[in-house]
Write a protein that holds these residues in place. Structure first.
Motif, PDB file in Angstrom:
ATOM      1  N   GLY A  40       0.151  -0.764   0.052  1.00 55.90           N
ATOM      2  CA  GLY A  40       0.129  -0.142   0.353  1.00 55.90           C
ATOM      3  C   GLY A  40       0.950   1.461  -0.041  1.00 55.90           C
ATOM      4  N   GLN A 157      -5.534  -4.508  11.694  1.00 57.48           N
ATOM      5  CA  GLN A 157      -6.219  -4.597  10.377  1.00 57.48           C
ATOM      6  C   GLN A 157      -6.983  -5.058  10.950  1.00 57.48           C
ATOM      7  N   PHE A 164      -9.419 -11.457   3.099  1.00 58.60           N
ATOM      8  CA  PHE A 164      -8.985  -9.757   2.560  1.00 58.60           C
ATOM      9  C   PHE A 164      -9.812  -8.651   3.546  1.00 58.60           C
ATOM     10  N   VAL A 166      -7.598  -5.265   5.129  1.00 53.73           N
ATOM     11  CA  VAL A 166      -6.438  -3.018   5.756  1.00 53.73           C
ATOM     12  C   VAL A 166      -5.912  -4.110   6.319  1.00 53.73           C
ATOM     13  N   LEU A 199      -3.415  -2.962   1.506  1.00 54.75           N
ATOM     14  CA  LEU A 199      -4.682  -4.126   1.392  1.00 54.75           C
ATOM     15  C   LEU A 199      -3.749  -4.983   1.739  1.00 54.75           C
ATOM     16  N   TYR A 201      -4.084  -9.841   1.713  1.00 56.48           N
ATOM     17  CA  TYR A 201      -4.803 -11.035   1.067  1.00 56.48           C
ATOM     18  C   TYR A 201      -3.984 -12.014   1.646  1.00 56.48           C
TER      19      TYR A 201
END
Length: 367
Positions: A40, A157, A164, A166, A199, A201
């Motif tokens: 990011g 987080q 998914f 952030v 972001l 994952y």
């Protein structure tokens, strides 16, 4: 002033999300021990001695691993560039490259996950400023220094689903820079502040297991239900008989596991294994794993299949011919009870009969 406002904004957001998390107190069924990639944007607030502009953009990229219930590690790179910000200079920039390994203490594994961090690594600080006309000596101020770096910070987080989410954090990175002149007094330790958001994952984790409610002890064992069902005669032939044994998942497995408990092994040994070994005339055996509707469909399907195979493998280890055994995972597709409403202790308890393993034994083969 900008730095103080940023601190205040990050702190306010952190506290607001923390309060929302505490009031929810829900288990969202996320996988555990996952890896995750993170990338990011960032803002850097350089040390005042660098005479570089605040709120300068940058990029970061990290790889993380959930080690335990409360510990993560992250290894990553970051890059920032800030323009000079002093009347004695006429153009130029300051750049910082960081490679760090951080340990995170995570306070929760729900969808909102606040943490604190500390880490070590290396930083390369590059300074290249043009001295403005009228200042002596003329020319350029430059310097490059690679040094050990340390950083501390806090963040959170937030997971949208099991894959998914952030991550946002605010950290202070301490390293060394070297570019000392009459206009710029940098010759030693510097401390830059970074605000990062990116972001996330997640991949490669263990499936989440919905906790089984503890069953109250009773005089008899209602968890085991046995019944014999005769299949209706649809052709003029000897009917096939199926002997069905239904076991609640809580009686066979440890909490949050697909590994058979000692109690579960004993139940299967006395109720199923001995029957199949003593009576060779019995036909094939179908083992079905079932879950309730709570949680992720893909995870439920995998859990139901793993539990069915756990029973199958145990029977084989006890001496039952594996060619007679067929394991199937049916997820939540065949409920025996229906309980409306969102996740709660009452709903979890109500749906308990749906979390089961069904063993079907053919007692007579069709002609």
């Amino acid at each position: 002033m900008k730095l103080k406002l940023t601190y205040a904004a990050v702190t306010a957001a952190f506290l607001l999300l923390s309060n929302g998390h505490v009031s929810a107190e829900e288990n969202y069924g996320f996988s555990t021990e996952s890896w995750y990639g993170l990338g990011g944007a960032s803002l850097i607030y350089p040390d005042a001695d660098l005479d570089a502009s605040d709120d300068s953009p940058g990029l970061h990229l990290r790889l993380g691993k959930e080690l335990t219930e409360n510990i993560d590690i992250q290894v990553g790179l970051s890059y920032h560039k800030a323009d000079e910000d002093h009347s004695s200079f006429d153009g130029g920039d300051y750049k910082q490259f960081n490679l760090t390994a951080d340990a995170l203490y995570v306070f929760s594994r729900d969808k909102f996950r606040p943490f604190v961090l500390a880490g070590l690594g290396a930083s390369n600080n590059r300074i290249s400023y043009n001295i403005a006309p009228g200042y002596l000596p003329g020319g350029k101020v430059s310097g490059s220094d690679t040094s050990l770096a340390g950083n501390i910070g806090a963040g959170f987080q937030y997971l949208f689903n099991d894959q998914f989410g952030v991550q946002a954090d605010f950290r202070r990175i301490i390293s060394r820079a070297d570019a000392k002149t009459s206009e710029l007094g940098v010759d030693g330790t510097i401390a830059n502040n970074q605000l990062n958001i990116g972001l996330l994952y997640r991949f490669g984790g263990k499936p989440a297991i919905i906790p089984e409610p503890k069953m109250e002890p009773v005089a008899q064992a209602p968890q085991i239900v046995e019944r014999v069902v005769e299949v209706e005669k649809i052709v003029q032939a000897e009917p096939q008989k199926i002997e069905t044994h239904t076991f609640f998942a809580a009686t066979l497995f440890e909490l949050n596991e697909h590994t058979l408990s000692d109690e579960g092994k004993n139940i299967l040994r006395t109720q199923i294994t001995q029957k199949l070994i003593d009576n060779k005339s019995l036909g094939n055996v179908t083992i079905e794993g079932h879950t309730d509707r709570l949680g992720n469909d893909a995870i439920n399907e995998q859990l139901s299949l793993r539990r069915a195979y756990a029973v199958r493998d145990f029977l084989i280890n006890q001496g039952v011919d594996g060619n007679r055994l067929n394991a199937i995972g049916k997820s939540s597709t065949e409920p025996v009870v229906f309980c409306d409403g969102p996740r709660s202790e009452r709903i979890i308890s109500c749906l308990q009969p749906n979390r089961r393993v069904v063993v079907q034994i053919e007692t007579q083969t069709k002609l």
